[in-house]
Design a protein around this motif. Sequence first.
Motif, PDB file in Angstrom:
ATOM      1  N   SER A  68     -11.985  14.711   8.179  1.00  0.00           N
ATOM      2  CA  SER A  68     -12.473  14.037   8.998  1.00  0.00           C
ATOM      3  C   SER A  68     -11.616  12.658   9.122  1.00  0.00           C
ATOM      4  O   SER A  68     -10.467  12.375   8.731  1.00  0.00           O
ATOM      5  N   LEU A  69     -12.026  12.086  10.268  1.00  0.00           N
ATOM      6  CA  LEU A  69     -11.419  10.840  10.637  1.00  0.00           C
ATOM      7  C   LEU A  69     -11.660   9.752   9.547  1.00  0.00           C
ATOM      8  O   LEU A  69     -10.460   8.992   9.254  1.00  0.00           O
ATOM      9  N   THR A  70     -12.755   9.604   9.049  1.00  0.00           N
ATOM     10  CA  THR A  70     -12.698   8.687   7.651  1.00  0.00           C
ATOM     11  C   THR A  70     -11.730   9.027   6.671  1.00  0.00           C
ATOM     12  O   THR A  70     -11.082   8.152   6.436  1.00  0.00           O
ATOM     13  N   LEU A  71     -11.420  10.370   6.493  1.00  0.00           N
ATOM     14  CA  LEU A  71     -10.660  10.513   5.481  1.00  0.00           C
ATOM     15  C   LEU A  71      -9.345  10.071   5.702  1.00  0.00           C
ATOM     16  O   LEU A  71      -8.515   9.454   4.929  1.00  0.00           O
ATOM     17  N   ILE A  72      -8.696  10.504   6.800  1.00  0.00           N
ATOM     18  CA  ILE A  72      -7.437  10.068   7.501  1.00  0.00           C
ATOM     19  C   ILE A  72      -7.118   8.424   7.551  1.00  0.00           C
ATOM     20  O   ILE A  72      -6.252   8.048   7.215  1.00  0.00           O
ATOM     21  N   VAL A  73      -8.371   7.887   7.891  1.00  0.00           N
ATOM     22  CA  VAL A  73      -8.127   6.445   8.222  1.00  0.00           C
ATOM     23  C   VAL A  73      -7.936   5.722   6.481  1.00  0.00           C
ATOM     24  O   VAL A  73      -7.206   4.901   6.428  1.00  0.00           O
ATOM     25  N   ILE A  74      -8.535   6.412   5.770  1.00  0.00           N
ATOM     26  CA  ILE A  74      -8.595   5.777   4.359  1.00  0.00           C
ATOM     27  C   ILE A  74      -7.260   6.043   3.653  1.00  0.00           C
ATOM     28  O   ILE A  74      -6.662   5.435   2.896  1.00  0.00           O
ATOM     29  N   VAL A  75      -6.805   7.416   4.291  1.00  0.00           N
ATOM     30  CA  VAL A  75      -5.513   7.741   3.317  1.00  0.00           C
ATOM     31  C   VAL A  75      -4.250   6.918   4.160  1.00  0.00           C
ATOM     32  O   VAL A  75      -3.401   6.384   3.354  1.00  0.00           O
ATOM     33  N   VAL A  76      -4.489   6.697   5.299  1.00  0.00           N
ATOM     34  CA  VAL A  76      -3.527   5.779   6.241  1.00  0.00           C
ATOM     35  C   VAL A  76      -3.245   4.424   5.596  1.00  0.00           C
ATOM     36  O   VAL A  76      -2.568   3.734   5.150  1.00  0.00           O
ATOM     37  N   ALA A  77      -4.714   3.898   5.369  1.00  0.00           N
ATOM     38  CA  ALA A  77      -4.847   2.797   4.913  1.00  0.00           C
ATOM     39  C   ALA A  77      -4.367   2.557   3.269  1.00  0.00           C
ATOM     40  O   ALA A  77      -3.709   1.675   2.888  1.00  0.00           O
ATOM     41  N   THR A  78      -4.505   3.551   2.517  1.00  0.00           N
ATOM     42  CA  THR A  78      -3.970   3.523   1.141  1.00  0.00           C
ATOM     43  C   THR A  78      -2.512   3.401   1.197  1.00  0.00           C
ATOM     44  O   THR A  78      -1.977   2.798   0.552  1.00  0.00           O
ATOM     45  N   ALA A  79      -1.904   4.414   1.978  1.00  0.00           N
ATOM     46  CA  ALA A  79      -0.345   4.440   2.189  1.00  0.00           C
ATOM     47  C   ALA A  79       0.127   3.083   2.624  1.00  0.00           C
ATOM     48  O   ALA A  79       1.221   2.544   2.112  1.00  0.00           O
ATOM     49  N   VAL A  80      -0.530   2.457   3.475  1.00  0.00           N
ATOM     50  CA  VAL A  80      -0.167   0.951   3.877  1.00  0.00           C
ATOM     51  C   VAL A  80      -0.343   0.036   2.786  1.00  0.00           C
ATOM     52  O   VAL A  80       0.838  -0.833   2.468  1.00  0.00           O
ATOM     53  N   PHE A  81      -1.331   0.122   2.118  1.00  0.00           N
ATOM     54  CA  PHE A  81      -1.299  -0.955   1.010  1.00  0.00           C
ATOM     55  C   PHE A  81      -0.349  -0.558  -0.125  1.00  0.00           C
ATOM     56  O   PHE A  81       0.179  -1.289  -0.589  1.00  0.00           O
ATOM     57  N   PHE A  82      -0.058   0.729  -0.216  1.00  0.00           N
ATOM     58  CA  PHE A  82       1.057   1.133  -1.182  1.00  0.00           C
ATOM     59  C   PHE A  82       2.385   0.479  -0.603  1.00  0.00           C
ATOM     60  O   PHE A  82       3.024   0.014  -1.489  1.00  0.00           O
ATOM     61  N   ASP A  83       2.498   0.561   0.501  1.00  0.00           N
ATOM     62  CA  ASP A  83       3.710  -0.001   1.148  1.00  0.00           C
ATOM     63  C   ASP A  83       3.937  -1.683   0.911  1.00  0.00           C
ATOM     64  O   ASP A  83       4.868  -2.031   0.634  1.00  0.00           O
ATOM     65  N   PHE A  84       2.628  -2.230   1.218  1.00  0.00           N
ATOM     66  CA  PHE A  84       2.568  -3.486   0.723  1.00  0.00           C
ATOM     67  C   PHE A  84       2.965  -3.830  -0.781  1.00  0.00           C
ATOM     68  O   PHE A  84       3.846  -4.766  -1.049  1.00  0.00           O
ATOM     69  N   THR A  85       2.531  -3.002  -1.738  1.00  0.00           N
ATOM     70  CA  THR A  85       2.704  -3.313  -3.097  1.00  0.00           C
ATOM     71  C   THR A  85       4.237  -2.883  -3.436  1.00  0.00           C
ATOM     72  O   THR A  85       4.922  -3.630  -4.158  1.00  0.00           O
ATOM     73  N   ASN A  86       4.967  -2.004  -2.473  1.00  0.00           N
ATOM     74  CA  ASN A  86       6.159  -1.847  -2.456  1.00  0.00           C
ATOM     75  C   ASN A  86       6.792  -2.933  -2.159  1.00  0.00           C
ATOM     76  O   ASN A  86       8.069  -3.348  -2.932  1.00  0.00           O
ATOM     77  N   GLY A  87       6.704  -3.454  -1.157  1.00  0.00           N
ATOM     78  CA  GLY A  87       7.340  -4.889  -0.891  1.00  0.00           C
ATOM     79  C   GLY A  87       7.334  -6.004  -1.745  1.00  0.00           C
ATOM     80  O   GLY A  87       8.274  -6.461  -2.087  1.00  0.00           O
ATOM     81  N   PHE A  88       6.251  -6.139  -2.241  1.00  0.00           N
ATOM     82  CA  PHE A  88       6.049  -7.337  -3.191  1.00  0.00           C
ATOM     83  C   PHE A  88       6.585  -7.029  -4.358  1.00  0.00           C
ATOM     84  O   PHE A  88       7.190  -7.949  -4.975  1.00  0.00           O
ATOM     85  N   HIS A  89       6.448  -5.701  -4.803  1.00  0.00           N
ATOM     86  CA  HIS A  89       6.844  -5.557  -6.065  1.00  0.00           C
ATOM     87  C   HIS A  89       8.802  -5.761  -6.178  1.00  0.00           C
ATOM     88  O   HIS A  89       9.249  -5.791  -7.190  1.00  0.00           O
ATOM     89  N   ASP A  90       9.100  -5.200  -5.049  1.00  0.00           N
ATOM     90  CA  ASP A  90      10.534  -5.114  -5.027  1.00  0.00           C
ATOM     91  C   ASP A  90      11.290  -6.195  -4.203  1.00  0.00           C
ATOM     92  O   ASP A  90      12.520  -6.038  -4.236  1.00  0.00           O
ATOM     93  N   THR A  91      10.451  -7.349  -3.928  1.00  0.00           N
ATOM     94  CA  THR A  91      11.209  -8.560  -3.325  1.00  0.00           C
ATOM     95  C   THR A  91      12.500  -8.944  -4.300  1.00  0.00           C
ATOM     96  O   THR A  91      13.450  -9.351  -4.057  1.00  0.00           O
TER      97      THR A  91
END
Lengths: 401, 81
Positions: A20-43
Amino acid sequence: MVKPLPRALARCYNDPVHASLTLIVIVVATAVFFDFTNGFHDTANAMATTIATRALKPRVAVALASILNFVGAFISVAVAATIASGIVEQNLVTVPIVFAGLVGAIVWNLVTWCFSIPSSSSHALIGGVIGAMIAAVGSDAVVWSGILAKVVIPALLAPFICGGAAYLATRLSFGLTRNLSEDHSSRGFRYGQIASSSLVALAHGTNDAQKTMGVVTLTLIAGGRLGGDEAIPLWVKVVCAAAIAAGTFSGGWRVIKTLGTRVTDIEAAQGFSAEAGASTTILASSYFGFSLSTTQVVSGGIMGSGLGKTGGVVHWRVVRNMVAAWILTLPAAAAMGALAHEGVQVFPSDSAGVVGVAIVGLAIAAGLFWLAQRTDHVTAGNVIEPDLPTGRAGTPLGAPA
Amino acid sequence: MIFASLHDYLPLDDLLKILVACIAVAVVAPSAAALVITGFESQANAHHSGHSRLAGDLRIALGVAVIAAMIAAGLYTLINR
């Protein structure tokens, strides 16, 4: 042999209508949040030494790294095609598995950040996906030889290759400038350091933002929102580049403090040597197809530069904690990924499951942020101040004895 | 035997090339930086003594050119991997 897919999982991958769209939106949002943590963890990988030697002011350094991470994300899409390629059976990866893997990686990233320990975000993502895969399909779906070739051996080699290069460069840097004025030496090496650490930031953006692009693209394909032969949509590139840049800009001061001040006392010549060694190791290895952890490469470079200076001191207790975290990253992220996947399965549908686990994950993230504020509040203002002996509980594991 | 087993997981030829690149940069980068620094020193001495700054300028230009070439090589590998 790989076990057949459980029905609950097979429906998501094989019949995209059920994703469902809900599933996809949440997974994409989670991926983007991982990307954010990747950035601030690896600065810290790019800018810890630059900040420690005062080559750049902390805010200027992270802003530069942020811009270069953003630009780097658009340079090449060579590594964006697959997630955990050659490590798990790709055809069995489902949207809930990707989600659980991301949750495992995010939680481990935040735990190591909370304890001020530099650790590999890429290994955390691989670990999370492996754990979720084992929980969903079984251990037969994991390519163990791939883990040895792509994670274990590179992790063993990376610190030594970069450490050796940084050691040699540091010896030469001090040797060639020993009769010159300290002021001129420091100025020259600081300029060089800005250039070499900028290259590390650019390479980091190219490598790590694209991993998230791969995750988001796979989710869209698995969810039936994108054709398998279509290119990565522009909005995916922009969102992933912006997320890693925002994460980088937010600082990740705790890990910067550990790498910049707690492993060894860094002078400009050492910072230049460490970052020159790191950028060469990362770029040369990715050119030949090895995926080394930027964190482990840079950490090795800083240790090498510490040993390369006559009378230099490396705080081995800090190094020991870092190495312990590196060893734990894969199994710990895997355990969290498996737990997240089992959490999703508790709910009657995948969509409800990811919503439930995402809420629990957000609560854990909030708790870790709160804990980090309470124990060792590191900001741009105090990131290069030496640790004071407090003797109280809550001293970060990244701090020397 | 050990190397034969390792070779199954790791192309040793490529590893050797990476090592050579790292050693080359570990030698060339500090040398180029030292050249720039001696250029700064030479410029400062010329300023005090009233002599020409040309020698210092040339050293700085050469050192910067070497570092710029190394950065260009790095960008090339990033784009063409």
